[in-house]
Design a protein around this motif. Structure first.
Motif, PDB file in Angstrom:
ATOM      1  N   MET A  45       0.824  -1.253   0.082  1.00  8.71           N
ATOM      2  CA  MET A  45       0.032   0.044   0.170  1.00  8.71           C
ATOM      3  C   MET A  45       0.890   1.273   0.084  1.00  8.71           C
ATOM      4  O   MET A  45       1.824   1.363   0.765  1.00  8.71           O
ATOM      5  CB  MET A  45      -0.953  -0.013   1.374  1.00  8.71           C
ATOM      6  N   THR A  46       0.673   1.957  -0.954  1.00 10.21           N
ATOM      7  CA  THR A  46       1.627   3.137  -1.186  1.00 10.21           C
ATOM      8  C   THR A  46       1.008   4.414  -0.642  1.00 10.21           C
ATOM      9  O   THR A  46       1.342   5.644  -0.353  1.00 10.21           O
ATOM     10  CB  THR A  46       2.034   3.351  -2.303  1.00 10.21           C
ATOM     11  N   ARG A  47      -0.577   4.628  -1.017  1.00  6.18           N
ATOM     12  CA  ARG A  47      -1.322   5.514  -0.595  1.00  6.18           C
ATOM     13  C   ARG A  47      -2.308   5.558   0.367  1.00  6.18           C
ATOM     14  O   ARG A  47      -3.240   4.403   0.371  1.00  6.18           O
ATOM     15  CB  ARG A  47      -1.842   6.320  -1.719  1.00  6.18           C
ATOM     16  N   CYS A  48      -2.670   6.362   1.030  1.00  9.59           N
ATOM     17  CA  CYS A  48      -3.940   6.477   2.037  1.00  9.59           C
ATOM     18  C   CYS A  48      -5.165   6.440   1.162  1.00  9.59           C
ATOM     19  O   CYS A  48      -5.354   7.387   0.224  1.00  9.59           O
ATOM     20  CB  CYS A  48      -3.902   7.688   3.119  1.00  9.59           C
ATOM     21  N   ARG A  49      -6.197   5.803   1.307  1.00  7.57           N
ATOM     22  CA  ARG A  49      -7.345   5.797   0.642  1.00  7.57           C
ATOM     23  C   ARG A  49      -8.275   6.890   0.720  1.00  7.57           C
ATOM     24  O   ARG A  49      -9.175   7.134  -0.109  1.00  7.57           O
ATOM     25  CB  ARG A  49      -8.137   4.541   0.678  1.00  7.57           C
ATOM     26  N   LEU A  50      -8.110   7.656   2.138  1.00  5.68           N
ATOM     27  CA  LEU A  50      -8.803   8.647   2.283  1.00  5.68           C
ATOM     28  C   LEU A  50      -8.323   9.869   1.863  1.00  5.68           C
ATOM     29  O   LEU A  50      -8.730  10.845   1.108  1.00  5.68           O
ATOM     30  CB  LEU A  50      -9.147   8.783   3.748  1.00  5.68           C
ATOM     31  N   CYS A  51      -6.998  10.283   2.416  1.00  5.84           N
ATOM     32  CA  CYS A  51      -6.385  11.541   1.881  1.00  5.84           C
ATOM     33  C   CYS A  51      -5.485  11.697   0.970  1.00  5.84           C
ATOM     34  O   CYS A  51      -5.017  12.672   0.473  1.00  5.84           O
ATOM     35  CB  CYS A  51      -5.657  12.124   3.546  1.00  5.84           C
ATOM     36  N   GLY A  52      -4.975  10.403   0.312  1.00  2.00           N
ATOM     37  CA  GLY A  52      -3.979  10.222  -0.550  1.00  2.00           C
ATOM     38  C   GLY A  52      -2.514  10.384  -0.252  1.00  2.00           C
ATOM     39  O   GLY A  52      -1.527  10.321  -0.947  1.00  2.00           O
ATOM     40  N   SER A  53      -2.283  10.666   1.125  1.00  2.00           N
ATOM     41  CA  SER A  53      -0.840  10.604   1.554  1.00  2.00           C
ATOM     42  C   SER A  53      -0.037   9.285   1.469  1.00  2.00           C
ATOM     43  O   SER A  53      -0.781   8.215   1.526  1.00  2.00           O
ATOM     44  CB  SER A  53      -0.867  10.910   3.167  1.00  2.00           C
ATOM     45  N   GLU A  54       1.365   9.503   1.188  1.00  2.00           N
ATOM     46  CA  GLU A  54       1.923   8.268   1.208  1.00  2.00           C
ATOM     47  C   GLU A  54       2.625   8.020   2.403  1.00  2.00           C
ATOM     48  O   GLU A  54       3.629   7.080   2.446  1.00  2.00           O
ATOM     49  CB  GLU A  54       3.323   8.543   0.062  1.00  2.00           C
ATOM     50  N   ALA A  55       2.147   8.872   3.443  1.00  2.00           N
ATOM     51  CA  ALA A  55       2.913   8.508   4.863  1.00  2.00           C
ATOM     52  C   ALA A  55       2.296   7.479   5.609  1.00  2.00           C
ATOM     53  O   ALA A  55       1.381   7.797   6.613  1.00  2.00           O
ATOM     54  CB  ALA A  55       2.884   9.699   5.658  1.00  2.00           C
ATOM     55  N   MET A  56       2.434   6.184   5.247  1.00  2.37           N
ATOM     56  CA  MET A  56       1.885   5.036   5.911  1.00  2.37           C
ATOM     57  C   MET A  56       2.826   4.377   6.539  1.00  2.37           C
ATOM     58  O   MET A  56       4.007   3.782   6.301  1.00  2.37           O
ATOM     59  CB  MET A  56       1.452   4.100   4.888  1.00  2.37           C
ATOM     60  N   ALA A  57       2.297   4.035   7.873  1.00  2.00           N
ATOM     61  CA  ALA A  57       3.124   3.225   9.027  1.00  2.00           C
ATOM     62  C   ALA A  57       2.793   2.223   9.262  1.00  2.00           C
ATOM     63  O   ALA A  57       1.563   1.757   9.473  1.00  2.00           O
ATOM     64  CB  ALA A  57       3.286   4.093  10.187  1.00  2.00           C
TER      65      ALA A  57
END
Length: 411
Positions: free
Chosen positions: A1-13
């Motif tokens: 997973m590279t992007r948040c499905r809600l806000c589109g951010s790539e900052a996934m931990a």
């Protein structure tokens, strides 16, 4: 997973990696046991920008829900929960004979039947063909569809706007959060209400409820992340209730943004609790994986030692959450020869991945096992009463979450 499905951010931990498992409701028929069984990664991550916890959408809702094994009406406590909700909502919103109520993911009509009994016009939107058919047989009007903005607009055009839209235990089940929320907005009247129940990430983390992480649940909400999700579709959170269901849920009351007004004090109270638990920073998530590992070790140790003592352990229930637990722990029929379930749809089938037979509940009284491992631990009070008969031969109940608990039941 590279992007948040809600806000589109790539900052996934990363929060916890549970390996790869089959979809939790893909129960196997006997003639499927020699066939390959697909498994998909089950890795929970959190977006450090909007704090929505989520897993990758590796399976589609169509694959899961077109034919579904879960029927809500088989849980006595869940039907009662729905009846109480309907009574409270009718009173809270002053719903009368001219009102119109829509429930999304209405299952077998377990909730809307209470609206029907009150003479309130209603409609269920249920994607599963077999479950929706059961609702119609119970005289609950039901449309077989997945909600999206187009379906919401079509229902509104045909039936009129809904005074109340109910979406219980579905907001986690859809990968397109924004589109689904826009569908809710399309359904609800411009001065109407939306009520959503979904498991609370706060209790999931605090109570080690990792077995509720499975492929049907694409995201896991705090009130903070739910507020942002609702806003993406034009809805504003105005009130929240903390519920004991599913080990700890939140009931979100939302309205169209134009009429919402100020949120209740309860919203601020829960947001404060979430912040104090560290759920808006990584510190609130870092220890979860280690606590999950301990649940696994403790359960396996109990099952192995019971087997070495020659004691018998069988399961009760075949819920989706149980299949996450069984697969993560690697439990097979040598440690749990069978489980039972009240739902006859599952009888004669086998749990996905672990291939444990599912039998009718009467088998427990026949076999008189030493222990009964309760997989739907969230129904602890209900099932402790239902299984009180095991005291007749000195049997005990085992609850694996939030920590291993062995209970002697009384008559």
């Amino acid at each position: 997973m590279t992007r948040c499905r809600l806000c589109g951010s790539e900052a996934m931990a990363s929060v916890v990696d549970l390996g790869a498992t089959p979809p939790c409701e893909s129960f196997l028929a006997a003639d499927q046991l020699d066939q390959p069984e697909p498994a998909f990664p089950l890795h929970l991550r959190v977006c450090t920008d909007c704090w929505l916890a989520q897993i990758p959408p590796l399976i589609t809702p169509e694959e899961t829900f077109s034919e579904y094994a879960y029927f809500s009406s088989y849980s006595t406590s869940w039907v009662e929960h729905a009846r109480t909700f309907v009574a409270d909502a009718v009173r809270r919103l002053a719903l009368g004979p001219d009102a119109f109520v829509v429930e999304v993911a209405s299952n077998d009509g377990y909730l809307l039947r209470h609206m029907v009994d009150r003479g309130i016009r209603c409609l269920g939107i249920e994607p599963s063909v077999n479950v929706g058919a059961a609702a119609r047989e119970a005289d609950v009007p039901t449309l077989t569809e997945f909600l999206d903005p187009g379906v919401g607009s079509a229902v509104r055009a045909e039936h009129g706007p809904a005074d109340l839209v109910v979406a219980n235990n579905v907001y986690a089940h859809i990968p397109d959060v924004v589109g689904f929320t826009e569908g809710l907005r399309a359904l609800v009247a411009d001065d109407g209400w939306v009520s959503i129940e979904v498991q609370h990430l706060l209790t999931l983390i605090e109570e080690n409820q990792y077995d509720t992480i499975y492929h049907e649940h694409f995201q896991y909400y705090t009130v903070a992340s739910a507020t942002r999700a609702l806003a993406s579709g034009g809805l504003t959170l105005v009130d929240v209730e903390l519920l004991p269901t599913h080990g700890g849920s939140i009931r979100l009351w939302a309205r169209p943004a134009e009429v919402a007004g100020e949120p209740s004090p309860a919203v601020a109270d829960v947001l404060t609790r979430e912040k104090a638990a560290g759920l808006q920073e990584l510190s609130g998530y870092t220890e979860f994986s280690a606590r999950v590992a301990k649940v696994r070790r403790d359960l396996l140790k109990f099952l192995v030692e019971a087997a070495e003592r020659g004691e018998t352990v069988v399961g009760y229930g075949a819920p989706g959450k149980g299949n996450t637990l069984l697969n993560h722990c690697g439990i097979r029929p040598d440690l749990l020869p069978y489980t039972v379930d009240r739902n006859p749809y599952k009888h004669g089938r086998f749990t996905p991945g672990t291939r444990i037979p599912i039998l009718p509940p009467e088998r427990i009284a026949t076999d008189r096992p030493d222990y009964v491992l309760v997989l739907p631990w969230n129904l602890r009070a209900e099932l402790t009463e239902q299984l009180s008969f095991v005291h007749e031969w000195g049997g005990r109940l085992v609850f694996p979450i939030p920590e291993l608990s062995i209970v002697e039941v009384k008559a």
